[in-house]
Design a protein around this motif. Structure first.
Motif, PDB file in Angstrom:
ATOM      1  N   LEU A  19      -2.404  16.360  -5.108  1.00  7.69           N
ATOM      2  CA  LEU A  19      -3.071  15.156  -4.620  1.00  7.69           C
ATOM      3  C   LEU A  19      -4.262  15.556  -3.753  1.00  7.69           C
ATOM      4  O   LEU A  19      -4.145  16.416  -2.878  1.00  7.69           O
ATOM      5  CB  LEU A  19      -2.098  14.307  -3.808  1.00  7.69           C
ATOM      6  N   THR A  20      -5.401  14.918  -3.997  1.00  7.55           N
ATOM      7  CA  THR A  20      -6.609  15.241  -3.243  1.00  7.55           C
ATOM      8  C   THR A  20      -6.953  14.101  -2.277  1.00  7.55           C
ATOM      9  O   THR A  20      -6.794  12.925  -2.595  1.00  7.55           O
ATOM     10  CB  THR A  20      -7.800  15.477  -4.189  1.00  7.55           C
ATOM     11  N   SER A  21      -7.451  14.478  -1.117  1.00  7.53           N
ATOM     12  CA  SER A  21      -7.776  13.510  -0.072  1.00  7.53           C
ATOM     13  C   SER A  21      -9.034  12.715  -0.407  1.00  7.53           C
ATOM     14  O   SER A  21     -10.010  13.275  -0.914  1.00  7.53           O
ATOM     15  CB  SER A  21      -7.971  14.240   1.260  1.00  7.53           C
ATOM     16  N   VAL A  22      -9.010  11.409  -0.123  1.00  9.88           N
ATOM     17  CA  VAL A  22     -10.195  10.541  -0.293  1.00  9.88           C
ATOM     18  C   VAL A  22     -10.300   9.627   0.923  1.00  9.88           C
ATOM     19  O   VAL A  22      -9.996   8.445   0.869  1.00  9.88           O
ATOM     20  CB  VAL A  22     -10.138   9.712  -1.599  1.00  9.88           C
ATOM     21  N   PHE A  23     -10.726  10.178   2.022  1.00 10.10           N
ATOM     22  CA  PHE A  23     -10.844   9.443   3.282  1.00 10.10           C
ATOM     23  C   PHE A  23     -12.148   8.654   3.311  1.00 10.10           C
ATOM     24  O   PHE A  23     -13.148   9.074   2.719  1.00 10.10           O
ATOM     25  CB  PHE A  23     -10.809  10.443   4.440  1.00 10.10           C
ATOM     26  N   HIS A  24     -12.135   7.494   3.957  1.00 15.43           N
ATOM     27  CA  HIS A  24     -13.351   6.679   4.093  1.00 15.43           C
ATOM     28  C   HIS A  24     -13.461   6.174   5.528  1.00 15.43           C
ATOM     29  O   HIS A  24     -12.446   5.917   6.188  1.00 15.43           O
ATOM     30  CB  HIS A  24     -13.328   5.467   3.153  1.00 15.43           C
ATOM     31  N   VAL A  25     -14.686   6.000   5.997  1.00 13.15           N
ATOM     32  CA  VAL A  25     -14.951   5.408   7.309  1.00 13.15           C
ATOM     33  C   VAL A  25     -15.672   4.085   7.093  1.00 13.15           C
ATOM     34  O   VAL A  25     -16.612   4.000   6.300  1.00 13.15           O
ATOM     35  CB  VAL A  25     -15.826   6.336   8.179  1.00 13.15           C
ATOM     36  N   GLU A  83      -6.249   8.019  -5.135  1.00 18.18           N
ATOM     37  CA  GLU A  83      -7.138   7.048  -5.764  1.00 18.18           C
ATOM     38  C   GLU A  83      -8.492   7.035  -5.043  1.00 18.18           C
ATOM     39  O   GLU A  83      -8.541   6.906  -3.817  1.00 18.18           O
ATOM     40  CB  GLU A  83      -6.520   5.647  -5.698  1.00 18.18           C
ATOM     41  N   PRO A  84      -9.596   7.120  -5.778  1.00 12.97           N
ATOM     42  CA  PRO A  84     -10.917   7.244  -5.128  1.00 12.97           C
ATOM     43  C   PRO A  84     -11.259   6.105  -4.178  1.00 12.97           C
ATOM     44  O   PRO A  84     -11.802   6.337  -3.106  1.00 12.97           O
ATOM     45  CB  PRO A  84     -11.888   7.272  -6.320  1.00 12.97           C
ATOM     46  N   ASP A  85     -10.952   4.854  -4.549  1.00 16.39           N
ATOM     47  CA  ASP A  85     -11.363   3.716  -3.728  1.00 16.39           C
ATOM     48  C   ASP A  85     -10.326   3.318  -2.681  1.00 16.39           C
ATOM     49  O   ASP A  85     -10.670   2.695  -1.681  1.00 16.39           O
ATOM     50  CB  ASP A  85     -11.656   2.504  -4.619  1.00 16.39           C
ATOM     51  N   ARG A  86      -9.058   3.653  -2.913  1.00 16.41           N
ATOM     52  CA  ARG A  86      -8.008   3.125  -2.051  1.00 16.41           C
ATOM     53  C   ARG A  86      -7.160   4.184  -1.358  1.00 16.41           C
ATOM     54  O   ARG A  86      -6.331   3.853  -0.513  1.00 16.41           O
ATOM     55  CB  ARG A  86      -7.085   2.222  -2.890  1.00 16.41           C
ATOM     56  N   GLY A  87      -7.377   5.438  -1.699  1.00 11.71           N
ATOM     57  CA  GLY A  87      -6.520   6.483  -1.155  1.00 11.71           C
ATOM     58  C   GLY A  87      -6.508   6.571   0.358  1.00 11.71           C
ATOM     59  O   GLY A  87      -5.512   6.994   0.961  1.00 11.71           O
ATOM     60  N   TRP A  88      -7.607   6.144   1.006  1.00  9.91           N
ATOM     61  CA  TRP A  88      -7.667   6.200   2.471  1.00  9.91           C
ATOM     62  C   TRP A  88      -6.498   5.435   3.100  1.00  9.91           C
ATOM     63  O   TRP A  88      -5.991   5.830   4.165  1.00  9.91           O
ATOM     64  CB  TRP A  88      -8.985   5.612   2.975  1.00  9.91           C
ATOM     65  N   ALA A  89      -6.076   4.346   2.447  1.00  9.41           N
ATOM     66  CA  ALA A  89      -5.027   3.504   3.024  1.00  9.41           C
ATOM     67  C   ALA A  89      -3.670   4.187   2.987  1.00  9.41           C
ATOM     68  O   ALA A  89      -2.769   3.821   3.753  1.00  9.41           O
ATOM     69  CB  ALA A  89      -4.964   2.169   2.276  1.00  9.41           C
ATOM     70  N   GLU A  91      -3.067  -1.244   2.351  1.00 10.33           N
ATOM     71  CA  GLU A  91      -4.194  -1.563   3.231  1.00 10.33           C
ATOM     72  C   GLU A  91      -3.741  -2.301   4.484  1.00 10.33           C
ATOM     73  O   GLU A  91      -4.290  -2.108   5.573  1.00 10.33           O
ATOM     74  CB  GLU A  91      -5.226  -2.403   2.468  1.00 10.33           C
ATOM     75  N   ILE A  92      -2.726  -3.157   4.345  1.00 12.38           N
ATOM     76  CA  ILE A  92      -2.209  -3.869   5.512  1.00 12.38           C
ATOM     77  C   ILE A  92      -1.657  -2.877   6.528  1.00 12.38           C
ATOM     78  O   ILE A  92      -1.978  -2.928   7.728  1.00 12.38           O
ATOM     79  CB  ILE A  92      -1.092  -4.852   5.090  1.00 12.38           C
ATOM     80  N   LEU A  93      -0.813  -1.967   6.075  1.00 13.80           N
ATOM     81  CA  LEU A  93      -0.225  -0.992   6.994  1.00 13.80           C
ATOM     82  C   LEU A  93      -1.304  -0.108   7.604  1.00 13.80           C
ATOM     83  O   LEU A  93      -1.239   0.230   8.793  1.00 13.80           O
ATOM     84  CB  LEU A  93       0.814  -0.135   6.271  1.00 13.80           C
ATOM     85  N   ALA A  94      -2.312   0.267   6.818  1.00 12.66           N
ATOM     86  CA  ALA A  94      -3.387   1.108   7.349  1.00 12.66           C
ATOM     87  C   ALA A  94      -4.100   0.409   8.494  1.00 12.66           C
ATOM     88  O   ALA A  94      -4.408   1.030   9.529  1.00 12.66           O
ATOM     89  CB  ALA A  94      -4.377   1.461   6.238  1.00 12.66           C
ATOM     90  N   ASN A  95      -4.360  -0.892   8.351  1.00 17.29           N
ATOM     91  CA  ASN A  95      -5.031  -1.615   9.430  1.00 17.29           C
ATOM     92  C   ASN A  95      -4.126  -1.788  10.646  1.00 17.29           C
ATOM     93  O   ASN A  95      -4.597  -1.766  11.783  1.00 17.29           O
ATOM     94  CB  ASN A  95      -5.525  -2.964   8.909  1.00 17.29           C
ATOM     95  N   TYR A 108       8.537  -0.614   7.304  1.00 12.97           N
ATOM     96  CA  TYR A 108       7.508  -1.146   6.413  1.00 12.97           C
ATOM     97  C   TYR A 108       7.662  -0.505   5.037  1.00 12.97           C
ATOM     98  O   TYR A 108       7.799   0.722   4.924  1.00 12.97           O
ATOM     99  CB  TYR A 108       6.107  -0.838   6.951  1.00 12.97           C
ATOM    100  N   TYR A 109       7.611  -1.357   4.018  1.00 11.65           N
ATOM    101  CA  TYR A 109       7.574  -0.878   2.630  1.00 11.65           C
ATOM    102  C   TYR A 109       6.199  -1.192   2.068  1.00 11.65           C
ATOM    103  O   TYR A 109       5.737  -2.339   2.152  1.00 11.65           O
ATOM    104  CB  TYR A 109       8.645  -1.572   1.778  1.00 11.65           C
ATOM    105  N   THR A 110       5.511  -0.199   1.515  1.00  9.08           N
ATOM    106  CA  THR A 110       4.183  -0.443   0.943  1.00  9.08           C
ATOM    107  C   THR A 110       4.186  -0.117  -0.545  1.00  9.08           C
ATOM    108  O   THR A 110       4.877   0.803  -1.003  1.00  9.08           O
ATOM    109  CB  THR A 110       3.088   0.402   1.630  1.00  9.08           C
ATOM    110  N   ALA A 111       3.384  -0.887  -1.284  1.00  7.83           N
ATOM    111  CA  ALA A 111       3.192  -0.677  -2.714  1.00  7.83           C
ATOM    112  C   ALA A 111       1.721  -0.887  -3.021  1.00  7.83           C
ATOM    113  O   ALA A 111       0.999  -1.535  -2.254  1.00  7.83           O
ATOM    114  CB  ALA A 111       4.064  -1.636  -3.526  1.00  7.83           C
ATOM    115  N   PRO A 112       1.241  -0.392  -4.156  1.00  7.76           N
ATOM    116  CA  PRO A 112      -0.204  -0.455  -4.424  1.00  7.76           C
ATOM    117  C   PRO A 112      -0.721  -1.813  -4.865  1.00  7.76           C
ATOM    118  O   PRO A 112      -1.904  -2.081  -4.716  1.00  7.76           O
ATOM    119  CB  PRO A 112      -0.397   0.588  -5.535  1.00  7.76           C
TER     120      PRO A 112
END
Length: 831
Positions: free
Chosen positions: A427-433, A152-158, A124-128, A78-82
């Motif tokens: 790099l700082t972690s930005v995990f979301h549930v 990234e604050p909104d997307r880093g979880w992925a 986000e696809i790979l994260a799911n 898998y290749y992922t890009a933002p």
């Protein structure tokens, strides 16, 4: 011959695999840099690799080698890009290297060859996929490009979830600005059981020279041009500043006559539309480009093409240059080192500075790249004043130093010195549930509680943050249980589940258009017999789309202006006007009905709480106003954001085509969808062509500089003609003679002519109808000739006589040239 054809068998060993990749690269005229060799050796031997090398150092070739290694070992990579644009760009590039049969793509709104051994996708696809499959997911290798998006604050979880949930995978993490990666090395090795190698190189193939300029910006630019440092990318932090700078440079002769002739020849018959298009045409013919995210894709592509051909000397753009923008440049010129980030004005971070600066210098063309930071105006003025005072201490003390402009942040050479030498921040972690996270995990075989416990307690967050995530996960779990979406089992089932879903979830339920199922349910509340049914369906779909903020703000601004004018006319006092204005917003058709339906829907589908329903009217507004794209952009003053407007319209078109079932489509709705697609195609065909090409990646690309003839799509063209005539009906009903004159002065119908022609009508009738019946097909008579259409738009008078109308001719060849209905008014009067 593709790289696939040159790969050895799975049992050939790492040396043979490395030799095959190196041989293929050599056949492409590419010599491996030492850091590329090092990274590929680590990859073919099975190690994780963190590739932290400068921009332009060949990370893409390492990624190709990684895909080749996975393919040779019968693993899925898998290749992922933002961003989706980079994903689709990489998809086509990999198709060329490995063959279309071996490459697929998943972006949420496009799925191509989804079972291929090589997949390009958003993070986000790979994260799911990772959440849904975990260690059993068919993921052998993951290449994460632009890995600094991890913070990234909104997307880093992925970017974090695959590292946690895919212990079976080999990881290749790539970026030019990672900073200290020690934590990732230890973490990846522990999770995957593989060695993790860091391949870092501070040496660029094209070294950079950093300069702090104390001359005014126009002088700095002139010196760069005279010393052959072009092309120069001038970095601004707002779109307005980029355009203003480009226009100011028109007074500088940046190109020779021969170069301008070459630009004109390269442009050819490219279609520039009114407004910004005409401005850009003048700029690029002068050798000056503009590049920012608000432009139409075709304009950005034109600027990139001219830059790649070496024809543009200066490009004024925004800091979007830092994310995979394909503009070859020799010099990056910063106009400042501070930016407004949506919340506050702050200094650039070291990562941001180096991400942009790293674009300077073209491998294979330049021996050096130049990065120039322009000193602030007040600093330059202060230095001039001090120089004028000379060495006299008394005079120097009397110099009144200018301060930074109010609202800005002061900075000078110390900031420049710090940024040029600073390492990127860690790099700082930005995990979301989210609901989607729990549903994905619960939907897979095995113990969901153990899987969630691992996600929540073994992520990269500190302990306090982990406790917050645990509390949120428990709250979501209880809501899902109470809503009947999941159920506890008395004993684990045959697949080890002690809790299971009670509903079937489509694979991409949490990805693109997650509210599409709600839209289908909401359509059932509409009455197909209602004359406004087709517009209401559009409103349902629009409520599920992402907000185009600039458009909504412009609509609200205009609505407030109109409301103030009306309140003043009604004699409402100032204080009362201000109170009433608080409730004025952009148009929100069906808002009450949709909000109530959404609340009901989410009781049985709690996961939609992760997303927000947002009633709005852009497509509907444009259609009801019977405006062309250019008219709509001008009406709301959106010239700098027309690219955003068009992308929203394209998204709406795709959503209407994909989400509205055939049995819910009335004739009016089918016409509207066809009109919308043709409108997007005529403004910038690349958005539709790209989508169609993704659906049929093996088709030969159509190399067209212009979209197909607008008159060729008869159904859509009829709607365009109907809208153009009805636009005139609407303006006539409002007695806006000046606007009618602007539309038709060329055919002899200026404001006075329109007013004079309709004066007898208003002597007999109080108004002109503009409702659904007035714009219906029965009110427009079309005599469709081969080269010319003659049309009669009947006016809906209160008496119902229907004996007044507008007669016009539509020249098809001119329409095809314009990409819109070319209307020539012939007569306005009684039948």
């Amino acid at each position: 011959m593709t790289l696939t054809d040159q790969l050895p068998g799975a049992d050939a060993g790492p040396d043979a695999l490395f030799d095959a990749i190196a041989t293929w690269a050599s056949g492409q005229g590419l010599s491996l840099y030492p850091h590329q060799e090092e990274a590929l050796i680590e990859i073919v031997t099975g190690a994780n690799v963190i590739l932290n090398t400068p921009t332009g150092s060949g990370k893409s070739l390492v990624a190709l080698g990684a895909h080749a290694a996975a393919l040779a070992n019968n693993q899925r990579s898998y290749y992922t890009a933002p961003i989706k644009a980079l994903v689709s760009e990489k998809f086509f590039a990999l198709c060329d290297v490995f063959g279309p049969a071996n490459v697929g793509m998943l972006t949420g709104d496009a799925s191509v060859n989804a079972d291929a051994p090589i997949i390009c996708c958003t993070a986000e696809i790979l994260a799911n996929i990772a959440l849904r499959g975990g260690a059993d997911a068919d993921v052998g290798q993951v290449i994460m490009d632009e890995f600094h998006f991890y913070a990234e604050p909104d997307r880093g979880w992925a970017w974090q979830v695959p590292l946690i949930a895919l212990p079976q995978a080999q990881f290749v993490l790539m970026s030019a600005t990672l900073g200290d990666v020690t934590r990732f090395v230890d973490d990846l090795s522990r999770r995957t059981g593989r060695n993790t190698a860091v391949v870092a190189s501070a040496e660029r193939p094209v070294p950079l020279i950093f300069t702090y300029a104390m001359t005014p910006l126009h002088e700095t630019l002139e010196e760069l041009l005279q010393t052959h440092q072009a092309p120069v990318y001038v970095v601004h932090f707002t779109q307005a500043e980029a355009l203003e700078r480009a226009q100011a440079l028109m007074s500088v002769n940046v190109c020779t006559r021969a170069e301008k002739d070459a630009i004109a020849a390269k442009i050819g018959n490219f279609r520039f539309t009114a407004g910004f298009g005409k401005t850009l045409s003048r700029l690029v013919r002068h050798g000056i480009g503009v590049h920012h995210a608000g432009m139409l894709p075709k304009y950005r592509r034109l600027v990139e093409t001219l830059a790649q051909a070496g024809l543009l000397k200066v490009i004024c753009g925004t800091d979007t240059l830092g994310v995979g923008i394909n503009v070859p440049i020799r010099t990056v010129l910063f106009t400042g080192l501070s930016k407004y980030d949506g919340q506050r004005t702050r200094l650039l971070k070291a990562r941001e500075f180096h991400q942009i600066a790293g674009r300077a210098g073209r491998a294979g063309f330049d021996t050096l790249g130049t990065v120039v930071v322009q000193a602030p105006e007040h600093v330059i003025e202060n230095e001039k004043a001090l120089a004028k005072a000379g060495d006299d201490p008394k005079k120097r003390r009397k110099v009144v130093r200018r301060k930074p402009p109010e609202g800005s942040i002061g900075w000078g050479q110390p900031t420049f010195d710090r940024l040029t030498t600073a390492e990127p921040e860690p790099l700082t972690s930005v995990f979301h549930v989210s609901h989607a996270m729990l549903l994905n995990v619960i939907g897979r075989p095995g113990d969901a509680f153990a899987a969630m416990r691992q996600l929540l307690t073994d992520n990269h967050e500190d302990r306090a943050a982990q406790r917050r995530h645990i509390r949120r996960a428990i709250a979501i779990y209880r809501a899902l249980l109470a809503g009947g979406v999941i159920e506890r089992l008395p004993e684990p089932d045959s697949e080890g589940r002690s809790v299971r879903l009670t509903v079937d979830l489509q694979f991409d339920f949490a990805l693109n258009q997650p509210l599409s199922p709600f839209a289908l349910a909401a359509m059932e509340l509409l009455d197909p017999a209602d004359p406004a049914y087709h517009l209401d369906v559009v409103s349902v779909i629009e409520a599920t789309l992402d907000d185009p903020r600039q458009v909504l703000s412009a609509q609200q601004f205009k609505a407030k202006g109109e409301a103030v004018a009306q309140m003043k006319a009604d004699g409402i006092e100032y204080e009362a006007r201000m109170d009433l204005l608080e409730s004025v917003t952009w148009p929100k058709p069906l808002a009450d009905m949709l909000d109530a339906a959404f609340e009901t829907y989410r009781t049985g589908h709690p996961w939609v709480a992760d997303h927000q329903l947002s009633p709005k009217s852009v497509v509907r507004d444009m259609y009801e106003r019977a405006m062309t794209f250019t008219e709509y952009v001008n009406f709301y003053g959106l010239a700098r954001s027309e690219g955003l407007v068009l992308r929203y319209l394209a998204d709406a078109y795709r959503a209407l085509r994909q989400s509205v079932p055939s049995d819910a489509r009335s004739e009016e709705l089918a016409d509207l969808i066809e009109w919308l697609g043709e409108l997007v195609r005529q403004v910038d065909s690349s958005l539709i062509d790209e989508w169609e090409k993704l659906r049929n990646p093996t088709d030969e690309p159509v190399a067209e500089e212009r979209p197909p003839a607008v008159s060729g799509n008869t159904r859509a063209f009829r709607v365009l003609v109907r809208n153009a005539l009805f636009r005139r009906v609407t303006l006539a009903a409002l007695r806006r003679w000046d606007e009618l004159g602007e539309l038709d002065a060329e055919s002899g119908w200026d404001a006075a002519a329109w007013a004079q022609a309709l004066a007898p009508y208003f002597e007999d009738h109080t108004d002109i109808g503009t409702g659904a019946a007035a714009r219906g097909p029965k009110m427009l008579l079309i005599d469709a000739g081969r080269d010319m259409w003659t049309v009669r738009q009947i006016l809906d008078d209160p008496a119902g006589d229907h004996d007044w109308g507008i007669t016009a001719e539509i020249d098809l060849d001119t329409s095809d040239e314009l990409g819109a209905a070319a209307i020539r008014i012939v007569d306005v009067g009684r039948l």
